[in-house]
Write an enzyme that holds these catalytic residues in place. Structure first.
Site, PDB file in Angstrom:
ATOM      1  N   SER A  30       0.826  -1.217   0.000  1.00 27.75           N
ATOM      2  CA  SER A  30       0.000   0.000   0.000  1.00 27.75           C
ATOM      3  C   SER A  30       0.854   1.258   0.000  1.00 27.75           C
ATOM      4  CB  SER A  30      -0.889   0.043   1.251  1.00 27.75           C
ATOM      5  OG  SER A  30      -1.735  -1.055   1.275  1.00 27.75           O
ATOM      6  N   HIS A  61      -4.428  -0.061  -5.482  1.00 25.06           N
ATOM      7  CA  HIS A  61      -3.489  -1.049  -5.999  1.00 25.06           C
ATOM      8  C   HIS A  61      -3.718  -1.195  -7.497  1.00 25.06           C
ATOM      9  CE1 HIS A  61      -2.033  -2.998  -2.216  1.00 25.06           C
ATOM     10  NE2 HIS A  61      -3.150  -2.523  -1.738  1.00 25.06           N
ATOM     11  N   HIS A  83      -4.746 -10.414  -1.777  1.00 28.51           N
ATOM     12  CA  HIS A  83      -4.900 -10.622  -0.337  1.00 28.51           C
ATOM     13  C   HIS A  83      -5.852 -11.778  -0.066  1.00 28.51           C
ATOM     14  CE1 HIS A  83      -3.762  -6.360  -0.815  1.00 28.51           C
ATOM     15  NE2 HIS A  83      -3.094  -6.525   0.309  1.00 28.51           N
ATOM     16  N   TYR A  85      -7.992 -11.812   2.262  1.00 33.85           N
ATOM     17  CA  TYR A  85      -9.319 -11.286   2.609  1.00 33.85           C
ATOM     18  C   TYR A  85     -10.161 -10.945   1.380  1.00 33.85           C
ATOM     19  CZ  TYR A  85      -7.152  -6.679   1.922  1.00 33.85           C
ATOM     20  OH  TYR A  85      -6.480  -5.607   1.402  1.00 33.85           O
ATOM     21  N   GLU A  86      -9.532 -10.914   0.207  1.00 29.08           N
ATOM     22  CA  GLU A  86     -10.312 -10.688  -1.017  1.00 29.08           C
ATOM     23  C   GLU A  86     -11.075 -11.948  -1.412  1.00 29.08           C
ATOM     24  OE1 GLU A  86      -8.198  -8.087  -4.133  1.00 29.08           O
ATOM     25  OE2 GLU A  86      -6.552  -8.777  -2.873  1.00 29.08           O
ATOM     26  N   ALA A 113       2.280  -2.438   4.388  1.00 28.14           N
ATOM     27  CA  ALA A 113       1.875  -1.489   5.425  1.00 28.14           C
ATOM     28  C   ALA A 113       1.353  -2.329   6.576  1.00 28.14           C
ATOM     29  CB  ALA A 113       0.777  -0.589   4.888  1.00 28.14           C
ATOM     30  N   MET A 211      -2.093  -7.892   7.026  1.00 30.11           N
ATOM     31  CA  MET A 211      -2.992  -8.836   6.334  1.00 30.11           C
ATOM     32  C   MET A 211      -2.389  -9.380   5.042  1.00 30.11           C
ATOM     33  SD  MET A 211      -6.433  -6.521   6.652  1.00 30.11           S
ATOM     34  CE  MET A 211      -6.768  -5.532   8.125  1.00 30.11           C
ATOM     35  N   SER A 212      -1.072  -9.356   4.931  1.00 31.95           N
ATOM     36  CA  SER A 212      -0.470  -9.806   3.663  1.00 31.95           C
ATOM     37  C   SER A 212       0.876 -10.477   3.925  1.00 31.95           C
ATOM     38  CB  SER A 212      -0.274  -8.601   2.734  1.00 31.95           C
ATOM     39  OG  SER A 212       0.705  -7.722   3.256  1.00 31.95           O
ATOM     40  N   ASN A 235       0.329   2.803  11.384  1.00 28.19           N
ATOM     41  CA  ASN A 235      -0.542   3.193  12.510  1.00 28.19           C
ATOM     42  C   ASN A 235      -0.162   2.323  13.701  1.00 28.19           C
ATOM     43  OD1 ASN A 235      -1.942   1.079  10.607  1.00 28.19           O
ATOM     44  ND2 ASN A 235      -2.738   0.678  12.661  1.00 28.19           N
ATOM     45  N   HIS A 247      -8.504   2.878   6.909  1.00 31.08           N
ATOM     46  CA  HIS A 247      -7.648   2.677   5.729  1.00 31.08           C
ATOM     47  C   HIS A 247      -7.030   3.997   5.257  1.00 31.08           C
ATOM     48  CE1 HIS A 247      -6.114   0.548   2.272  1.00 31.08           C
ATOM     49  NE2 HIS A 247      -6.798   1.278   1.412  1.00 31.08           N
TER      50      HIS A 247
END
Ligand code: HPA
Length: 272
Positions: A30, A61, A83, A85-86, A113, A211-212, A235, A247
């Site tokens: 990201s 992306h 990802h 989660y996709e 990120a 998450m990646s 963050n 996000h």
């Protein structure tokens, strides 16, 4: 993933590359996507044109391989990644790694990120990944193993190459970047973690959560690539500060840290 499927995708890209042979692969996380704009003599191959490739759905992306030279090295960069989660099967997330392998890539630089769990970190910090915890509940190597690619039970003792870690540290020092190091823990997402999950993550040894990255690193390690991972702490993870996560903040911080991130990545590539 079936070898036949991988080779079909590879043949398609090879034709586009017209004899160009990448040696270094990179996955741009990201906010880092436009790093690929600095590549010279670019050849772009859109994921949507490649047989068998999934389509990336995350905003911010682009979905393409960008090939060419950067810092005098032949590179192939993924502008946009897939990802878990996709909704993709993890073996599909590993497909671009296998494609890079068969294109000749020996070293892989992964970026992402992530949320800071270690309270000595601040947003905007860069962290070398020394190791990871796969907390996704899945693994890209589940299913039939292709012995031609790698062993059934791959060793993960030094998934993040020890020499490359030293190299990144040296480059960081030369560039005056206060490079942190730590353990990256993968959650499936797409929800950010709960404060209780972050307390657990800290107890079990995580310094950052995201998450990646873990699926790609597992696949790349399986096929014998040397790996270096750099995270941007965008963050503080949930419950550390008295504020919600979103996000936009992730994109904002990674954009802010981009100049530092790009100079580190370029410095690493120059020295690989
Ligand atoms: N958690 C998980 N993934 C992330 C975060 C986070 O706090 N920040 C950026 N990606």
């Amino acid at each position: 993933m079936d070898l036949k499927v991988i080779k079909e995708s590879v043949e398609f890209i090879k034709e586009k590359l017209n004899g160009f042979e990448p040696e270094i692969g990179a996955i741009l996380g990201s906010g880092l996507g436009d790093m690929a704009d600095r590549i010279e003599n670019k050849i772009i191959v859109k994921y949507s044109d490649i047989p068998n490739m999934p389509v990336s759905t995350v905003q911010g992306h682009a979905g393409q391989f960008v090939c060419g030279t950067l810092e005098g090295k032949n590179v192939i960069m993924m502008q946009g990644r897939f990802h878990f989660y996709e909704g993709h099967n993890m073996s599909l997330i590993a497909l671009p790694i296998h494609i890079m392998k068969y294109l000749g890539v020996k070293s892989l630089l992964v970026t992402n990120a992530c949320g800071g769990v270690n309270t000595s970190f601040v947003p905007g910090d860069l962290m070398m990944i020394t190791d990871h915890i796969n907390f996704s509940g899945a693994n890209p190597l589940i299913g039939h193993n292709e012995e031609e690619i790698g062993p059934r039970f791959p060793d993960m003792s030094t998934a993040y190459d020890t020499e490359y870690l030293k190299l990144a540290k040296k480059v960081g020092e030369e560039l005056n970047i206060d490079l942190k190091e730590g353990v990256y823990m993968m959650f499936s997402g797409p929800t950010y973690e709960t404060p209780a999950e972050i307390r657990m993550a800290r107890i079990i040894g995580a310094d950052a959560v995201g998450m990646s990255t873990v699926p790609e690193v597992i696949a790349a390690n399986h096929c014998g690539m040397r790996i270096i991972g750099i995270s941007c702490i965008t963050n503080m993870a949930a419950g550390i500060l008295d504020q919600p996560l979103n996000h936009e903040e992730v994109i904002e911080t990674s954009t802010m840290a981009k100049a530092k991130f790009v100079s580190l990545v370029k410095g690493i590539i120059r020295n690989l």
